[in-house]
Write an enzyme that holds these catalytic residues in place. Structure first.
Site, short mmCIF file in Angstrom:
data_model
loop_
_atom_site.label_atom_id
_atom_site.label_comp_id
_atom_site.label_asym_id
_atom_site.label_seq_id
_atom_site.Cartn_x
_atom_site.Cartn_y
_atom_site.Cartn_z
N ARG A 43 39.59 29.85 -35.79
CA ARG A 43 39.42 30.71 -36.95
C ARG A 43 40.74 30.73 -37.72
NH1 ARG A 43 39.58 37.22 -37.46
NH2 ARG A 43 39.06 37.26 -39.66
N ASP A 100 38.25 31.67 -43.24
CA ASP A 100 37.63 32.89 -43.78
C ASP A 100 37.42 32.84 -45.27
OD1 ASP A 100 37.19 34.32 -41.52
OD2 ASP A 100 38.99 35.54 -41.65
N HIS A 160 31.40 44.63 -43.62
CA HIS A 160 32.03 44.24 -42.34
C HIS A 160 33.16 45.23 -42.08
CE1 HIS A 160 33.67 41.40 -39.25
NE2 HIS A 160 34.72 42.19 -39.49
N GLY A 283 33.01 46.23 -35.58
CA GLY A 283 33.06 47.28 -34.56
C GLY A 283 32.62 48.64 -35.08
N ILE A 284 33.07 49.02 -36.28
CA ILE A 284 32.68 50.31 -36.85
C ILE A 284 31.25 50.25 -37.36
CG2 ILE A 284 33.19 51.97 -38.69
CD1 ILE A 284 36.17 51.12 -38.47
N GLY A 285 30.94 49.20 -38.12
CA GLY A 285 29.59 49.07 -38.70
C GLY A 285 28.51 48.99 -37.64
N ASN A 287 28.68 50.34 -34.55
CA ASN A 287 28.70 51.43 -33.57
C ASN A 287 28.81 52.84 -34.14
OD1 ASN A 287 28.82 49.97 -30.92
ND2 ASN A 287 30.54 49.01 -31.99
N GLU A 337 31.10 35.87 -35.00
CA GLU A 337 31.95 34.88 -35.67
C GLU A 337 32.19 33.67 -34.78
OE1 GLU A 337 34.75 38.17 -36.68
OE2 GLU A 337 35.02 37.03 -38.50
P1 ADP Z 1 38.40 43.40 -35.33
O1 ADP Z 1 38.39 43.50 -36.83
O2 ADP Z 1 39.79 43.44 -34.76
O3 ADP Z 1 37.53 42.30 -34.78
P2 ADP Z 1 36.34 45.18 -34.34
O4 ADP Z 1 35.26 44.54 -35.14
O5 ADP Z 1 36.27 45.07 -32.85
O6 ADP Z 1 37.78 44.78 -34.84
O7 ADP Z 1 36.35 46.74 -34.73
C1 ADP Z 1 37.29 47.62 -34.24
C2 ADP Z 1 36.96 49.00 -34.80
O8 ADP Z 1 35.65 49.37 -34.35
C3 ADP Z 1 37.91 50.09 -34.29
O9 ADP Z 1 38.24 50.97 -35.36
C4 ADP Z 1 37.04 50.81 -33.27
O10 ADP Z 1 37.41 52.15 -33.14
C5 ADP Z 1 35.69 50.70 -33.91
N1 ADP Z 1 34.64 51.02 -32.92
C6 ADP Z 1 34.28 50.30 -31.84
N2 ADP Z 1 33.33 50.98 -31.13
C7 ADP Z 1 33.12 52.16 -31.81
C8 ADP Z 1 32.28 53.30 -31.60
N3 ADP Z 1 31.48 53.36 -30.55
N4 ADP Z 1 32.33 54.30 -32.50
C9 ADP Z 1 33.17 54.23 -33.56
N5 ADP Z 1 33.97 53.19 -33.82
C10 ADP Z 1 33.96 52.17 -32.96
#
Ligand code: ADP
Length: 352
Positions: A43, A100, A160, A283-285, A287, A337
């Site tokens: 990447r 990217d 994202h 991760g945020i989107g 979860n 990805e």
């Molecule tokens: P990267 O951009 O480094 O690949 P990720 O896609 O793993 O990062 O996203 C990381 C973010 O996702 C962090 O802010 C983390 O707190 C958030 N995150 C992961 N799980 C949860 C959850 N269960 N609730 C809220 N936020 C979450």
């Protein structure tokens, strides 16, 4: 290093190993698990104006990545360390760069140009590039598949939201506009990155307080965003927990994050002829049910409405529809990805 082999957890202490040494330990395990390695896909965040699609990492392409390091200071330099380490361990394998910036090459000129004098674009390639294309490409295709629509006739807003955050308008499988620009700093509020600020802020910090370019860059890329506003953490989980316990700065960081995201999504809708749906990933989107809800609550004129139960269920890798029936479609689409990089790597190798 910790890994699982035949269901058994194993550990290896690497000491203060660098990237090359860590990879030298990791790759043989991957090879053992994967069988014969066909190639290695890397990447790469910024390919600048020179690279438009995935390609073999020749010395020329590696020079391009080096030349664009200042445009992606958090990403290109460590990416190069990984590339150089992997090439030295497996010199006989094809190494492919998946960029990217590649997916966003389809933006129209009025979306990718800044309103600054033309020579900055023609002579210095200063324009909007967009990131992370690999995720937006994968998620928009997967979203179309989940919705039962042909990719070539589908229109999406994709959010994202990871440590880096960006939103993209995707029309018929192509990026038409996105929130990140020349560098991955423009646009949305992120974990440690400010996203959009008044461009004069930098001059103001320099002229009024004597800040250096390096100090300003560190402030905006490493000390701002969720971390900067909350003074607590760049991690959304920590902020949600803290705000539930009454931490006002954490709550404000969340409010700014969601409002600014909603505002950017609304702006990106200008690039769409129609809206087939909004896709959440990262991760945020994937979860943070609260963030999805708060963001859509700000977008009142779009008539979004979540099915609360579905919103709660789509977490930890579970994708699906989270909108209520009769309202615009909202999907959670776990990104992948690595899979997209593998697909594109194989395509490049097959074409040799
Ligand atoms: P990267 O951009 O480094 O690949 P990720 O896609 O793993 O990062 O996203 C990381 C973010 O996702 C962090 O802010 C983390 O707190 C958030 N995150 C992961 N799980 C949860 C959850 N269960 N609730 C809220 N936020 C979450």
């Amino acid at each position: 290093m910790t890994w699982k082999e035949n269901g058994e957890k194993k550990h290896l202490q690497l000491g203060d190993a660098d990237h090359a040494e860590a990879l030298a330990q990791i790759l043989p395990h991957i090879q053992k698990a994967a069988g014969t390695l066909t190639g290695i896909g890397h990447r790469v965040v910024h390919g600048g104006s020179q690279v438009h699609e995935a390609c073999l990492l020749t010395p020329d392409v590696i020079s391009v990545i080096e030349a664009n390091a200042s445009l992606a200071p958090l990403h290109n330099p460590p990416g190069l360390m990984g590339i150089n380490a992997a090439i030295s361990i497996y010199p006989e394998l094809p190494h492919v760069g998946v960029f990217d910036t590649a997916f966003h090459q389809t933006m129209p000129e009025y979306a990718y140009r800044y309103a600054i004098p033309e020579e900055l674009y023609t002579e210095h390639k200063i324009r909007r590039y967009g990131f992370p294309g690999t995720s937006h490409l994968y998620v928009s295709r997967k979203g179309a598949e989940m919705a039962g629509l042909p990719v070539e006739d589908s229109c999406w807003l994709v959010a994202h939201l990871g440590n880096g955050c960006s939103a993209t308008a995707v029309v018929n499988g192509e990026s038409r506009d996105t929130t990140m620009g020349l560098t991955p700093l423009e646009g949305l509020v992120m974990g440690t990155r400010s996203g959009d600020v008044d461009p004069s802020l930098q001059v103001h910090l320099h002229r009024t307080f004597g800040w250096s370019a390096q100090e300003i860059e560190t402030l905006l890329t490493k000390k701002s965003g969720l971390l900067g506003v909350s003074g607590l953490s760049n991690d959304m989980r920590t902020l949600i927990e803290a705000s539930e316990k009454g931490d006002e700065k954490a709550a404000l960081a969340i409010e700014i994050f969601c409002y600014r995201l909603a505002k950017s999504l609304a702006a990106l809708s200008c690039a769409l002829p129609r809206l087939d749906g909004l896709l959440f990933t990262g991760g945020i989107g994937e979860n943070a049910t609260l963030i999805r809800k708060k963001t859509l609550d700000h977008m009142r004129i779009f008539n979004f409405k979540l099915d609360d139960q579905a919103n709660q269920s789509c977490v930890r890798g579970q994708g699906g529809k989270i909108s209520a029936d009769g309202h615009p479609l909202v999907l959670v689409v776990p990104t992948n990805e690595e899979r997209q990089i593998a697909i594109e790597t194989l395509e490049v190798i097959d074409a040799q």
